[in-house]
Design a protein around this motif. Structure first.
Motif, PDB file in Angstrom:
ATOM      1  N   ILE A 191      -0.429  -6.951   5.563  1.00 33.81           N
ATOM      2  CA  ILE A 191      -1.193  -6.641   4.345  1.00 33.81           C
ATOM      3  C   ILE A 191      -0.480  -5.587   3.512  1.00 33.81           C
ATOM      4  N   GLN A 192       0.081  -4.581   4.160  1.00 33.99           N
ATOM      5  CA  GLN A 192       0.735  -3.488   3.444  1.00 33.99           C
ATOM      6  C   GLN A 192       1.965  -3.952   2.657  1.00 33.99           C
ATOM      7  N   LEU A 193       2.594  -5.044   3.109  1.00 30.36           N
ATOM      8  CA  LEU A 193       3.809  -5.519   2.449  1.00 30.36           C
ATOM      9  C   LEU A 193       3.576  -5.860   0.985  1.00 30.36           C
ATOM     10  N   PHE A 194       2.374  -6.325   0.654  1.00 32.11           N
ATOM     11  CA  PHE A 194       2.083  -6.746  -0.715  1.00 32.11           C
ATOM     12  C   PHE A 194       1.917  -5.556  -1.671  1.00 32.11           C
ATOM     13  N   PHE A 195       1.840  -4.346  -1.114  1.00 26.67           N
ATOM     14  CA  PHE A 195       1.596  -3.169  -1.956  1.00 26.67           C
ATOM     15  C   PHE A 195       2.731  -2.144  -1.900  1.00 26.67           C
ATOM     16  N   ILE A 196       3.729  -2.363  -1.058  1.00 24.80           N
ATOM     17  CA  ILE A 196       4.728  -1.327  -0.819  1.00 24.80           C
ATOM     18  C   ILE A 196       5.514  -0.977  -2.085  1.00 24.80           C
ATOM     19  N   ASN A 197       6.213  -1.943  -2.653  1.00 26.44           N
ATOM     20  CA  ASN A 197       7.138  -1.638  -3.747  1.00 26.44           C
ATOM     21  C   ASN A 197       6.437  -1.279  -5.053  1.00 26.44           C
ATOM     22  N   HIS A 198       5.309  -1.918  -5.336  1.00 32.60           N
ATOM     23  CA  HIS A 198       4.683  -1.749  -6.647  1.00 32.60           C
ATOM     24  C   HIS A 198       3.544  -0.719  -6.650  1.00 32.60           C
ATOM     25  N   VAL A 199       3.058  -0.312  -5.483  1.00 37.52           N
ATOM     26  CA  VAL A 199       1.939   0.630  -5.443  1.00 37.52           C
ATOM     27  C   VAL A 199       2.250   1.817  -4.531  1.00 37.52           C
ATOM     28  N   ILE A 200       2.503   1.544  -3.249  1.00 39.43           N
ATOM     29  CA  ILE A 200       2.553   2.615  -2.246  1.00 39.43           C
ATOM     30  C   ILE A 200       3.759   3.525  -2.426  1.00 39.43           C
ATOM     31  N   LEU A 201       4.933   2.970  -2.745  1.00 44.65           N
ATOM     32  CA  LEU A 201       6.149   3.770  -2.852  1.00 44.65           C
ATOM     33  C   LEU A 201       6.432   4.221  -4.278  1.00 44.65           C
ATOM     34  N   GLY A 207      -0.478   5.837  -4.994  1.00 42.59           N
ATOM     35  CA  GLY A 207       0.423   5.255  -4.000  1.00 42.59           C
ATOM     36  C   GLY A 207       0.121   5.733  -2.598  1.00 42.59           C
ATOM     37  N   TYR A 208       0.106   7.054  -2.400  1.00 41.56           N
ATOM     38  CA  TYR A 208      -0.156   7.504  -1.027  1.00 41.56           C
ATOM     39  C   TYR A 208      -1.626   7.454  -0.666  1.00 41.56           C
ATOM     40  N   LEU A 209      -2.520   7.333  -1.657  1.00 40.84           N
ATOM     41  CA  LEU A 209      -3.925   7.097  -1.325  1.00 40.84           C
ATOM     42  C   LEU A 209      -4.096   5.710  -0.714  1.00 40.84           C
ATOM     43  N   VAL A 210      -3.499   4.689  -1.333  1.00 40.93           N
ATOM     44  CA  VAL A 210      -3.592   3.325  -0.806  1.00 40.93           C
ATOM     45  C   VAL A 210      -2.874   3.218   0.534  1.00 40.93           C
ATOM     46  N   GLY A 211      -1.656   3.744   0.597  1.00 38.87           N
ATOM     47  CA  GLY A 211      -0.872   3.647   1.826  1.00 38.87           C
ATOM     48  C   GLY A 211      -1.524   4.363   2.993  1.00 38.87           C
ATOM     49  N   ASN A 212      -1.946   5.596   2.782  1.00 35.66           N
ATOM     50  CA  ASN A 212      -2.549   6.377   3.866  1.00 35.66           C
ATOM     51  C   ASN A 212      -3.912   5.832   4.271  1.00 35.66           C
ATOM     52  N   THR A 213      -4.628   5.222   3.326  1.00 30.64           N
ATOM     53  CA  THR A 213      -5.914   4.605   3.677  1.00 30.64           C
ATOM     54  C   THR A 213      -5.704   3.400   4.580  1.00 30.64           C
ATOM     55  N   LEU A 214      -4.652   2.627   4.310  1.00 33.33           N
ATOM     56  CA  LEU A 214      -4.332   1.509   5.203  1.00 33.33           C
ATOM     57  C   LEU A 214      -3.983   2.015   6.603  1.00 33.33           C
ATOM     58  N   TRP A 215      -3.270   3.134   6.678  1.00 35.60           N
ATOM     59  CA  TRP A 215      -2.966   3.727   7.974  1.00 35.60           C
ATOM     60  C   TRP A 215      -4.234   4.195   8.678  1.00 35.60           C
ATOM     61  N   LEU A 216      -5.140   4.798   7.919  1.00 37.43           N
ATOM     62  CA  LEU A 216      -6.405   5.261   8.497  1.00 37.43           C
ATOM     63  C   LEU A 216      -7.188   4.092   9.086  1.00 37.43           C
TER      64      LEU A 216
END
Length: 276
Positions: A191-201, A207-216
């Motif tokens: 799931i995270q792959l679809f958001f890495i380049n355009h949102v998370i990074l 970016g880090y709100l979405v990424g860290n929430t997925l980790w949570l």
């Protein structure tokens, strides 16, 4: 009277055959301890040999049932552990005897890791190197370590005093880890792959709100499914302590947002460092 007695026998005999019960002669006081005649084929070594022997016999694996378990690990993980209860009643072991789940998990892991390599613009050999790292170290190596640690802790500290004849099978501890690892894998490696380049990074708060929430969510799922696995064993006590890691997890999540620490960026940097 003769006809009545005959009818009664015919009525009750089939019901005995249909019940998934264990023979009284093969158990001692219903605690799962086998007599000497059956002990040899129910030892840990025998079960391990049977499992490994089936690992390369795909026709004997029930992939449909394994896929069903993967689906319910997301929607209703309690139903998965009810099946472990049934296996204990019918086969006298808590752990899986069919490696189909492990095979499907390995396929998921390989495909998602290749996807990760593609998203991070890795070359062919770098992706293969990353794949070997993730499969052999992250999944198998860390899985063996966690399963052994949980097997030791549960048998040492969580078994009820009146249930000392019981013990947590190492294979079951490894199955609990695989059950908990699968949702984490899907969330962080798919799931995270679809958001890495355009949102998370993108080095922004979003970016880090979405990424860290997925980790949570992923790590929280791992903790919760692990808790369900050990709380499903009726001879364990105080399994609620397995939920205690939620407290530092939520605290770490809050600190990461306050400090601008992007977990996914750290993971990607670590993956790139691995394949140099």
């Amino acid at each position: 009277k003769f006809l009545q007695n005959t009818c009664k026998r015919n009525v009750f005999l089939p019901s005995r055959k249909m019940l998934p019960s264990t023979s009284v002669n093969s158990l001692v006081q219903g605690n799962g301890v086998l007599n000497s005649r059956d002990a040899a084929r129910h030892t840990a070594g025998a079960k391990r040999y049977k499992y490994l022997r089936r690992l390369f016999r795909f026709r004997q694996m029930d992939f449909e049932f394994a896929a069903w378990q993967m689906l319910y690990l997301f929607t209703s993980p309690q139903r998965v552990y009810r099946n472990f209860h049934y296996r204990k009643q019918t086969k006298d072991q808590w752990a899986r005897d069919d490696p189909a789940f492990l095979v499907l998990l390995s396929i998921w892991l390989c495909v998602s890791t290749i996807g990760f390599g593609f998203v991070l613009d890795m070359g062919f050999f770098e992706t293969i190197k990353l794949l070997l790292w993730v499969v052999l170290i992250d999944c198998v190596g860390v899985g063996l370590l966690i399963a052994t640690l949980m097997w030791f802790i549960s048998n040492k500290y969580l078994v009820k005093r009146q249930s000392r004849d019981y013990d947590v099978e190492w294979g079951y501890a490894f199955d609990v880890h695989l059950n908990a690892f699968y949702p984490l894998l899907v969330i962080l490696h798919f799931i995270q792959l679809f958001f890495i380049n355009h949102v998370i990074l993108t080095d922004t708060f979003i970016g880090y709100l979405v990424g860290n929430t997925l980790w949570l969510v992923a790590v929280g799922y791992y903790i919760y499914v692990t808790f369900l696995g050990y709380s499903a064993l009726p001879f364990l006590k105080n399994t609620v302590i397995l939920l205690y890691p939620f407290a530092p997890l939520i605290l770490l999540y809050g600190l990461s947002l306050a400090l601008g620490w992007n977990f996914t960026h750290t993971l990607c940097s670590f993956y790139k460092y691995r394949v140099k």
